[in-house]
Design an enzyme around this catalytic site. Structure first.
Site, mmCIF file in Angstrom:
data_model
loop_
_atom_site.group_PDB
_atom_site.id
_atom_site.type_symbol
_atom_site.label_atom_id
_atom_site.label_comp_id
_atom_site.label_asym_id
_atom_site.label_seq_id
_atom_site.Cartn_x
_atom_site.Cartn_y
_atom_site.Cartn_z
ATOM 1 N N GLY A 293 0.828 -1.196 0.000
ATOM 2 C CA GLY A 293 0.000 0.000 0.000
ATOM 3 C C GLY A 293 0.859 1.241 0.000
ATOM 4 C CB ALA B 30 -0.161 9.625 3.110
ATOM 5 C CB ILE B 31 0.153 5.313 6.196
ATOM 6 C CG1 ILE B 31 -0.783 6.308 6.886
ATOM 7 C CG2 ILE B 31 0.783 4.390 7.229
ATOM 8 C CD1 ILE B 31 -1.963 5.678 7.576
ATOM 9 C CD GLU C 291 -1.236 1.600 -4.435
ATOM 10 O OE1 GLU C 291 -2.378 1.246 -4.816
ATOM 11 O OE2 GLU C 291 -0.960 1.875 -3.257
ATOM 12 N N GLY D 58 -5.024 1.544 3.752
ATOM 13 C CA GLY D 58 -6.126 2.464 3.999
ATOM 14 C C GLY D 58 -6.426 2.632 5.472
ATOM 15 C CB VAL D 59 -6.981 5.405 7.571
ATOM 16 C CG1 VAL D 59 -7.466 5.757 8.976
ATOM 17 C CG2 VAL D 59 -5.465 5.408 7.515
ATOM 18 C CG ASP E 80 -9.116 8.781 11.784
ATOM 19 O OD1 ASP E 80 -8.944 9.941 11.376
ATOM 20 O OD2 ASP E 80 -8.192 8.012 12.091
ATOM 21 C CB ALA F 26 -3.820 14.915 13.206
ATOM 22 C CG HIS G 118 15.629 36.325 -3.565
ATOM 23 N ND1 HIS G 118 15.623 35.200 -4.358
ATOM 24 C CD2 HIS G 118 16.909 36.785 -3.559
ATOM 25 C CE1 HIS G 118 16.846 35.001 -4.825
ATOM 26 N NE2 HIS G 118 17.641 35.945 -4.354
#
Length: 293
Positions: A14, A17-18, A37, A100-101, A140, A148, A272
């Site tokens: 997977g 992001a995690i 993936e 996945g979460v 979640d 978060a 700059h």
């Protein structure tokens, strides 16, 4: 849970992001990492150009990135974990599953209380209140994205409504997403592909190779992309890969919150030498006004 040992060969299944964060972390510690993936790009929710540049950077660092590939079989044998990946058998010391979460809504008695839920998430209204008056949900369990900073913002909305202070609802299209890998990835709003499906757009790309600060810190592999509505000049999305971009994305978040068009961003003076100048140049590039390339 803290791992009891440092693996030599690590499989990560997977590449959201995690998965990417763990791959980058363990690779930095000297672990041989294989990142798998099943979809055609890592970081599937990110803009394709950004994800491709991130993948190139990870491969350059020695991470074995396999996209469009599935783990067909996984067995624990005496010699360790043996995985069938894309028809090939490979051995590993450990595996991280990051596919996945999802909110943990089991054993909360939702049905008993009459609280509506769907697809693994509690249903809430604009005030974060559930279908039962007086019961609120955040984080979640209240729906994607599972981040978060999104949860904290939902908590403020919920508490203010409980106190009788009705404020604006959460705008899910203006939640910054950040991946804390090396290089970092950050984004907000629509990807180029999503925006193009909705109408005519302008797109600006500015590589960090043309940014003086990035060259000075010897970290110039990266890109800033901005997406605008062609007719109105409204900023529809911003996408970045490179050093410090998880700090820089908030500038675009503020711009979108203020409904800024390209006119205000073009006229803004960026200090700059800074990495943030690449944000300005990306906007200029979208309207054929870039300076340093």
């Amino acid at each position: 849970m803290t791992p009891a040992y440092m693996p030599k060969h690590l499989l990560i299944v997977g590449a959201g992001a995690i998965g990417v964060e763990f791959a980058s972390f363990y690779n930095t510690l000297g672990v041989e990492v294989t990142l798998v993936e099943i979809l055609d790009q890592i970081l599937p929710v990110e803009d394709a150009d950004i994800a491709n540049l991130a993948e190139q950077a990870f491969k350059k660092q020695g991470i074995d990135v396999l996209t469009g590939t599935a783990v067909e079989l996984l067995e624990l044998k005496r010699e360790g974990l043996v995985a069938d990946i894309g028809g090939q058998s490979r051995s590993f010391d450990a595996m991280i599953l990051s596919v996945g979460v999802q909110g943990n809504i089991e054993a909360l008695g939702l049905d008993k209380q009459g609280i509506n839920h769907a697809k693994g998430y509690i249903t809430v209204d604009a005030s974060q209140q559930t279908s039962v008056k007086g019961i609120y949900a955040i984080g979640d369990v209240a729906g994607a994205p599972c981040l978060a900073h999104k949860a904290s913002h939902e908590a403020i909305i919920a508490v203010e409504n409980i106190a009788g202070l009705q404020g604006p609802a959460l705008n899910r299209r203006r939640i910054p997403g950040c991946t804390y890998s090396h290089p970092q990835v950050a984004s907000i709003g629509l990807t180029e592909a999503e925006a193009a499906r909705q109408g005519e757009i302008r797109v600006g790309n500015f590589p960090l190779l043309a940014n003086g600060k990035a060259i000075a810190i010897n970290d110039a592999d990266g890109l800033v992309k901005t997406v605008f509505d062609r007719a109105t000049g409204a900023l529809l999305g911003a996408h970045m890969v490179g050093p410090g971009v998880t700090e820089m994305i908030q500038g675009f978040a503020i711009a979108m919150g203020l409904e800024t068009t390209e006119a205000e961003l073009v006229e803004t003076i960026f200090p700059h030498p800074t990495l943030s100048e690449a944000m300005h140049e990306s906007v200029l590039a979208a309207f054929d006004r870039t300076i340093n390339i």
